[in-house]
Design an enzyme around this catalytic site. Structure first.
Site, PDB file in Angstrom:
ATOM      1  N   ASP A 181     107.681 -24.267  29.491  1.00 25.06           N
ATOM      2  CA  ASP A 181     108.295 -25.540  29.692  1.00 25.06           C
ATOM      3  C   ASP A 181     109.171 -25.455  30.875  1.00 25.06           C
ATOM      4  O   ASP A 181     110.045 -24.503  30.896  1.00 25.06           O
ATOM      5  CB  ASP A 181     108.993 -25.929  28.493  1.00 25.06           C
ATOM      6  CG  ASP A 181     109.761 -27.216  28.441  1.00 25.06           C
ATOM      7  OD1 ASP A 181     108.932 -28.333  28.426  1.00 25.06           O
ATOM      8  OD2 ASP A 181     110.967 -27.431  28.448  1.00 25.06           O
ATOM      9  N   ASP A 239     105.009 -36.803  28.723  1.00 27.61           N
ATOM     10  CA  ASP A 239     106.232 -37.434  29.386  1.00 27.61           C
ATOM     11  C   ASP A 239     106.055 -38.596  30.322  1.00 27.61           C
ATOM     12  O   ASP A 239     106.994 -38.921  30.959  1.00 27.61           O
ATOM     13  CB  ASP A 239     106.856 -36.093  30.184  1.00 27.61           C
ATOM     14  CG  ASP A 239     107.210 -35.174  29.331  1.00 27.61           C
ATOM     15  OD1 ASP A 239     107.771 -35.151  28.338  1.00 27.61           O
ATOM     16  OD2 ASP A 239     107.056 -33.927  29.755  1.00 27.61           O
TER      17      ASP A 239
END
Ligand code: GLC
Length: 544
Positions: free
Chosen positions: A209, A335
């Site tokens: 991430d 996202d």
């Protein structure tokens, strides 16, 4: 003409040949009736993924977490959050995934922990805490203001004053997500231990991430104003992130992760770094200091939906790749806006054909195979902290994280209680069961594309021939051995003819044209994509 057997592709790793499928665990399948998806639910749906034909699953975080950022705020790197199940449920999911010949990639969040992680609780307890230096602390300015002008990705200052010790701590994201101090070797060792924990259990790799955020400027210099900032843009964009992202030290940490995973054999590291393509290339590393295998290429997500733009993007990206490095493409994730909303639903089949015929590992976001669009979330049901902190700029991610619609029953077969987010309102047409039974559905097309890719090395690992646009038609060739496939994608809402000396249609986005032979002229219907097998050495079809 085409190969029917699944070919052996020696020399290519599974993560090069295969298709990755991203699951957002909260939204895939609820098994215990709490309205939130879980690990046992995912296990129940593995046969669907096998049927679809994907090779690997990437799971967004399932670690222990207070869920301030829905799992991207980890409070125990080696625990499973009870919301998702137990470690036993995880081991079962992993075993069942492997039993079906698929791989499992975990998300891993090295940039920050939760503010409830025992490391942070210990660090914040006193300035003399042995863990103090595991995070990033600075004194206030004499005025009491934060130490510099750095902004959080999720709005407001990237610094929060800690009342107990009177210092600010740094967080690139939420105040509940304090950044780890990667200049501290103890942090590195602790994270390496966590990675080994999962590798020992048998996971096949990690999606790392926000890897470009690991280091910040050591002198904590102010960021310059963003030259592109204008009235109407979110205040979070007022400054560049110059001193907050993409520092060269990041590459050493990635090389460390690589050493760990390489010791376990055929594992993969995927890296998330939202950066210009030229900068993304650095995340492949160098022979001496290897990087991740697949730095995500997000550039289709922001691409103008125009044949010429995408032709240039494909050629540009492929041209930038360092020798021997493997490309990849992403059309959607948890996202960003759903692809079917970005390109208009009529173009969703074309987008699927694009993703699944380009050179490089495709990552498919759950629900995109059904053509899900962004779901309207009523204001009282908004959950995403980004939207709650910076409302009204379209940052909200709830619309793309809604439950998977499995059938046309109440709550789509996702749960038997109130789901944590509403389902899509067009569930009658967009659910797995309905589309599975309809040979003309997007789901069936996606499955056919994956199957074609699997049995056709030119598509899975072949090189490019021409990449060009002919008006509204994007054309590229994929080559392997003596085989040449040409992909034609018609971005126009009108029928288009393009010259083609000779060929045989393998797959169309617009119904049963497979087997049709082409002589001199190829007809493309509105928004139609075609994969055509074309003889290798015909010269006359090279020019429009
Ligand atoms: C990544 C994740 C996103 C998360 C953020 C902070 O960008 O994809 O969902 O909010 O990192 O961890």
């Amino acid at each position: 003409m085409s190969l029917n057997l699944e070919p052996e592709l020696d020399g290519f790793a599974w993560w090069q040949r295969g298709v990755v499928y991203q699951i957002y665990p909260r939204s895939f399948q609820d098994s215990n009736g709490d309205g939130v998806g879980d690990l046992a639910g995912i296990t129940r749906r593995l046969d669907y993924l096998r049927w679809l034909g994907v090779d690997a699953i990437w799971l967004s975080p399932v670690y222990t977490s207070p869920m301030a950022d829905f799992g991207y705020d980890v409070s125990d790197y080696t625990g499973i959050d009870p919301l998702f199940g137990t470690l036993g449920d995880f081991d079962h999911l992993l075993a069942e995934t492997h039993r079906r010949g698929m791989k499992l990639i975990m998300d891993f969040v090295p940039n920050h922990t939760s503010d409830q992680h025992p490391w942070f609780l210990e660090a914040r307890a006193s300035k003399d805490s042995p863990k103090r230096d595991w995070y990033i602390w600075r004194d206030p300015m004499p005025s009491g203001a934060p130490p510099n002008n750095w902004l959080s990705e999720f709005g407001g200052a990237a610094w929060t004053l800690d009342d107990i010790t009177g210092q600010y701590y740094y967080h690139a994201y939420l105040p509940q997500q304090p950044d780890l101090n990667w200049r501290n070797p103890a942090v590195r060792d602790a994270v390496h231990t966590a990675l080994r924990f999962w590798l020992d259990r048998g996971v096949d790799g990690f999606r790392l991430d926000t890897i470009h955020h690991l280091f910040e400027d050591e002198a904590f210099r102010d960021n310059p104003p963003n030259p592109d900032f204008r009235v109407g843009l979110a205040p979070t964009l007022a400054f560049t992130r110059t001193h907050q992202v993409d520092l060269p030290e990041v590459q050493d940490v990635i090389a460390g992760f690589r050493r760990i995973t390489d010791a376990y054999g055929a594992r993969v590291l995927v890296g998330e770094a939202y950066l210009p393509l030229e900068k993304v290339m650095a995340y492949y590393g160098t022979p001496e200091r290897p990087g991740v295998h697949l730095p995500f290429n997000f550039h289709l997500i922001g691409a103008a939906w125009k044949a010429s733009f995408i032709a240039d993007l494909i050629a540009h990206y492929d041209g930038l790749l360092p020798p021997g490095r493997w490309p990849n493409w992403v059309l959607g994730n948890h996202d960003r806006a759903r692809v079917a909303s970005r390109v208009e639903p009529a173009n969703a089949p074309l987008a699927a054909m694009l993703l699944l015929t380009l050179r490089g590992t495709p990552t498919l976001y759950y629900g995109d195979e059904l053509g899900l669009t962004n779901v309207d979330i009523p204001p009282e049901r908004v959950r995403d902290p980004w939207e709650l902190r910076v409302p009204g700029f379209g940052f909200g991610r709830d619309p793309v994280r809604t439950p998977m619609p499995w059938d046309n029953t109440r709550h789509g077969g996702f749960t038997n209680s109130e789901p944590w987010l509403p389902l899509n309102s067009d569930i009658g047409a967009k659910n797995v069961e309905t589309q599975r039974g309809d040979p003309k559905s997007l789901l069936r097309l996606v499955r056919d594309l994956i199957a074609l890719r699997r049995r056709t090395p030119a598509l899975s690992v072949g090189s490019y021939g021409i990449i060009e646009s002919r008006g509204d038609v994007l054309v590229y060739e994929r080559l392997w051995g003596g085989q040449r496939l040409t992909v034609f994608l018609n971005f126009a809402a009108t029928t288009v003819y393009t010259p083609l000396a000779q060929g045989a249609v393998l797959l169309s986005t617009a119904g049963a044209r497979a087997g049709e032979s082409v002589n001199n002229l190829l007809c493309l219907r509105p928004h139609e994509g075609l994969v055509v097998e074309t003889p290798q050495h015909a010269e006359s079809d090279e020019t429009p």
